[in-house]
Structures are given as structure tokens and as C-alpha cells.
Enzyme design. Sequence first.
Site, PDB file in Angstrom:
ATOM      1  N   ARG A 173      82.028  36.012  26.464  1.00 57.25           N
ATOM      2  CA  ARG A 173      83.170  35.617  27.306  1.00 57.25           C
ATOM      3  C   ARG A 173      84.144  34.739  26.545  1.00 57.25           C
ATOM      4  NH1 ARG A 173      80.427  32.696  31.977  1.00 57.25           N
ATOM      5  NH2 ARG A 173      79.152  32.127  30.197  1.00 57.25           N
ATOM      6  N   ASN A 192      80.374  36.973  33.555  1.00 58.70           N
ATOM      7  CA  ASN A 192      79.050  37.587  33.494  1.00 58.70           C
ATOM      8  C   ASN A 192      78.701  38.156  34.858  1.00 58.70           C
ATOM      9  OD1 ASN A 192      78.541  36.915  30.812  1.00 58.70           O
ATOM     10  ND2 ASN A 192      77.399  35.066  31.316  1.00 58.70           N
TER      11      ASN A 192
END
Length: 127
Positions: free
Chosen positions: A52, A70
Site C-alpha cells: 500500500r 488491504n
Amino acid sequence: MCPFPLAAAAVAAPRAPLRLLGRGLAAAMSTAGPLKSVDYEVFGRVQGVCFRMYTEGEAKKIGVVGWVKNTSKGTVTGQVQGPEEKVNSMKSWLSKVGSPSSRIDRTDFSNEKAISKLDYSNFSIRY
């Protein structure tokens, strides 16, 4: 939080100049041609590997807006918006590059469409 502090520093470095754009990234992109939006989901070893954080850094470097997060099933999902050629660059990165410790098995893209304006003013990590 990414378990690799030096990686965090390396990706964080490009953020400072982007804040100096004045009118902001979204305003700068509004004059860069046709806008596109696409949703994505990345499969493979993409959690616990700073995926990320690297995605946010790459999006800001390329000059697209949107988000990344996520999922409970071990994937990473999100949305990218911006000029078509920049969105295509981000799609390629999400399919082939990722973070240094990740392994991308496949990336699914959906809801790809032309848009008249951006829904976001930056790229962010969602929790």
C-alpha cells in the site's frame, strides 16, 4: 505500518514537492486530457510487504488520485483516477511491479470508464 523503516523513508521523500503545486494535483490534472477511472484488486503476496505504501508513492509520482487498502481475503484493492495515459501507467505498475518484496500473481481491473471530473483530490491509504 510498514515493517521496513528505510523503505518508508525512501517512498516518503517524493511527497514534499507535490505539496508545492499550489492549486493541487486535482486542479493540475483537470487540464491534462480525457480522465479515466478504474477499480483494481491485486492478488499474490501483497500484504505485509509495504504494498500500500509503495502504491501510494507510485501514484503520487505518476500523478493519479484514488485510494488503496488491504482486504480481509489477503488482497489489495482500490481505485485510480486521472488522465488516461497516467492511469494506464499505474495499471501497468499494479500488474507488474508492486513493492520490492511483493509477488503479484494477477491484477483484476473493473469498472473502467471515462469520467468528467475526479472524485478525489489526492491518493490515500484506507484502513
